[in-house]
Design a protein around this motif. Structure first.
Motif, PDB file in Angstrom:
ATOM      1  N   SER A  55      11.762  31.203  32.193  1.00 40.88           N
ATOM      2  CA  SER A  55      12.691  30.910  31.606  1.00 40.88           C
ATOM      3  C   SER A  55      12.809  29.707  30.849  1.00 40.88           C
ATOM      4  CB  SER A  55      14.628  31.223  31.373  1.00 40.88           C
ATOM      5  OG  SER A  55      14.661  29.857  32.324  1.00 40.88           O
ATOM      6  N   THR A  56      12.375  28.680  31.157  1.00 45.61           N
ATOM      7  CA  THR A  56      12.144  27.026  30.988  1.00 45.61           C
ATOM      8  C   THR A  56      11.460  26.859  29.375  1.00 45.61           C
ATOM      9  OG1 THR A  56       9.737  26.586  32.499  1.00 45.61           O
ATOM     10  CG2 THR A  56      12.509  25.876  33.269  1.00 45.61           C
ATOM     11  N   PHE A  57      10.695  27.757  29.902  1.00 51.69           N
ATOM     12  CA  PHE A  57       9.572  28.045  28.134  1.00 51.69           C
ATOM     13  C   PHE A  57      10.213  29.615  27.585  1.00 51.69           C
ATOM     14  CE2 PHE A  57       7.590  23.865  29.970  1.00 51.69           C
ATOM     15  CZ  PHE A  57       8.618  22.882  28.915  1.00 51.69           C
ATOM     16  N   ALA A  58      10.547  30.114  27.366  1.00 52.36           N
ATOM     17  CA  ALA A  58      10.850  30.660  27.401  1.00 52.36           C
ATOM     18  C   ALA A  58       9.422  32.372  27.319  1.00 52.36           C
ATOM     19  CB  ALA A  58      10.916  31.136  25.471  1.00 52.36           C
ATOM     20  N   LEU A  59       9.557  32.369  28.287  1.00 50.68           N
ATOM     21  CA  LEU A  59       7.792  33.225  28.806  1.00 50.68           C
ATOM     22  C   LEU A  59       8.434  35.058  29.520  1.00 50.68           C
ATOM     23  CD1 LEU A  59       6.192  30.151  30.801  1.00 50.68           C
ATOM     24  CD2 LEU A  59       5.623  31.061  28.193  1.00 50.68           C
ATOM     25  N   ARG A  88       1.064  30.420  35.024  1.00 43.56           N
ATOM     26  CA  ARG A  88       1.357  31.299  34.003  1.00 43.56           C
ATOM     27  C   ARG A  88       1.899  29.618  32.770  1.00 43.56           C
ATOM     28  NH1 ARG A  88       1.580  31.396  29.470  1.00 43.56           N
ATOM     29  NH2 ARG A  88       2.737  33.154  28.021  1.00 43.56           N
ATOM     30  N   LEU A  89       2.945  29.587  33.673  1.00 43.31           N
ATOM     31  CA  LEU A  89       3.517  28.449  33.516  1.00 43.31           C
ATOM     32  C   LEU A  89       2.893  26.929  33.134  1.00 43.31           C
ATOM     33  CD1 LEU A  89       6.666  27.112  32.535  1.00 43.31           C
ATOM     34  CD2 LEU A  89       6.759  26.403  35.189  1.00 43.31           C
ATOM     35  N   ARG A  90       1.930  26.884  34.297  1.00 41.10           N
ATOM     36  CA  ARG A  90       1.336  25.754  34.228  1.00 41.10           C
ATOM     37  C   ARG A  90       0.233  25.845  32.822  1.00 41.10           C
ATOM     38  NH1 ARG A  90       1.967  24.499  39.621  1.00 41.10           N
ATOM     39  NH2 ARG A  90       3.766  23.105  40.105  1.00 41.10           N
ATOM     40  N   ALA A  91      -0.319  27.511  32.563  1.00 36.54           N
ATOM     41  CA  ALA A  91      -0.582  27.515  31.376  1.00 36.54           C
ATOM     42  C   ALA A  91      -0.839  27.304  30.053  1.00 36.54           C
ATOM     43  CB  ALA A  91      -1.536  29.422  31.308  1.00 36.54           C
ATOM     44  N   GLU A  92       0.930  27.099  30.179  1.00 40.24           N
ATOM     45  CA  GLU A  92       1.139  26.783  28.666  1.00 40.24           C
ATOM     46  C   GLU A  92       1.984  25.652  29.113  1.00 40.24           C
ATOM     47  OE1 GLU A  92       2.936  28.502  25.841  1.00 40.24           O
ATOM     48  OE2 GLU A  92       2.267  29.694  27.250  1.00 40.24           O
ATOM     49  N   ARG A  93       2.105  24.761  29.963  1.00 34.29           N
ATOM     50  CA  ARG A  93       2.625  23.329  30.035  1.00 34.29           C
ATOM     51  C   ARG A  93       1.725  22.975  31.239  1.00 34.29           C
ATOM     52  NH1 ARG A  93       6.178  21.044  26.148  1.00 34.29           N
ATOM     53  NH2 ARG A  93       6.605  23.133  25.064  1.00 34.29           N
ATOM     54  N   PRO A  94       0.218  22.466  31.337  1.00 36.57           N
ATOM     55  CA  PRO A  94      -0.473  21.917  32.628  1.00 36.57           C
ATOM     56  C   PRO A  94       0.749  20.697  32.727  1.00 36.57           C
ATOM     57  CG  PRO A  94      -1.430  21.676  30.456  1.00 36.57           C
ATOM     58  CD  PRO A  94      -0.381  22.080  30.382  1.00 36.57           C
ATOM     59  N   ALA A  95       1.329  19.786  32.532  1.00 28.57           N
ATOM     60  CA  ALA A  95       2.109  18.986  33.568  1.00 28.57           C
ATOM     61  C   ALA A  95       3.337  19.228  33.969  1.00 28.57           C
ATOM     62  CB  ALA A  95       2.156  18.268  32.421  1.00 28.57           C
TER      63      ALA A  95
END
Ligand code: C5P
Ligand code: MG
Length: 159
Positions: A55-59, A88-95
């Motif tokens: 939910s943090t990045f609307a995934l 999946r999250l780190r693919a979107e936002r590596p940091a």
């Protein structure tokens, strides 16, 4: 401009059934006569955590990534679900890095207080955090939902 700080929230609920292991936050509760009736291991706390992360990045939510009827996920260890969601999250936002987790588990029985540190450490390990970054509150339903186990997770994420 991208925001640095995001909030995540997830909620999960399962019916309790006899003859199943009760798995909470990746920890099998010793001696529980009932566990969550579910397609996977029924770990409500890790399911809520996975949804909070997405939910943090609307995934979306874990039902999209791990469809409940998919036989490939039968009896699946929910730690694998969290690991896949983190990927999946780190693919979107590596940091992306979780700062802290605030969780509530609602269950009438058995009592889980003696497992608080163990469950927190289990969740913290999945997230690469110290155990002190995972706060867990246990609540009964005061008898209003004796056949259910529920978990809610709020988290703060940086990156
Ligand atoms: O829900 P209630 O406020 O009555 O919970 C009382 C105490 O029981 C809390 O301190 C909580 O940590 C504990 N508890 C527990 N295991 C549960 C439910 C509640 O240890 N399954
Ligand atoms: Mg679930």
């Amino acid at each position: 401009m991208a925001l640095d700080i995001r909030v995540g929230h997830g909620l999960d609920s399962h019916r309790l059934a006899p003859g199943r292991d009760l798995v909470i936050g990746g920890v099998t509760v010793p001696g529980s006569p009932r566990g969550a009736e579910a397609h996977s291991d029924g770990d409500v706390l890790l399911h809520a955590l996975a949804d909070a992360l997405l939910s943090t990045f609307a995934l979306g939510d874990i039902g999209q990534w791990f469809p409940p009827g998919d036989r490939a996920h039968a009896g699946r260890d929910s730690r694998e679900i969290v690991a896949a969601v983190l990927e999946r999250l780190r693919a979107e936002r590596p940091a992306a890095q979780v700062v802290n987790v605030a969780a509530v588990v609602i269950l009438d029985a058995p009592k889980l207080g003696h497992l608080r540190a163990t469950i927190a450490a289990s969740m913290a390990e999945l997230l690469g955090l110290p155990g002190t970054a995972v706060g867990i509150t246990f609540k009964t339903s005061e008898g209003l939902a004796p056949d259910h186990v529920q978990a809610s997770v709020t988290l703060l994420l940086h990156g």
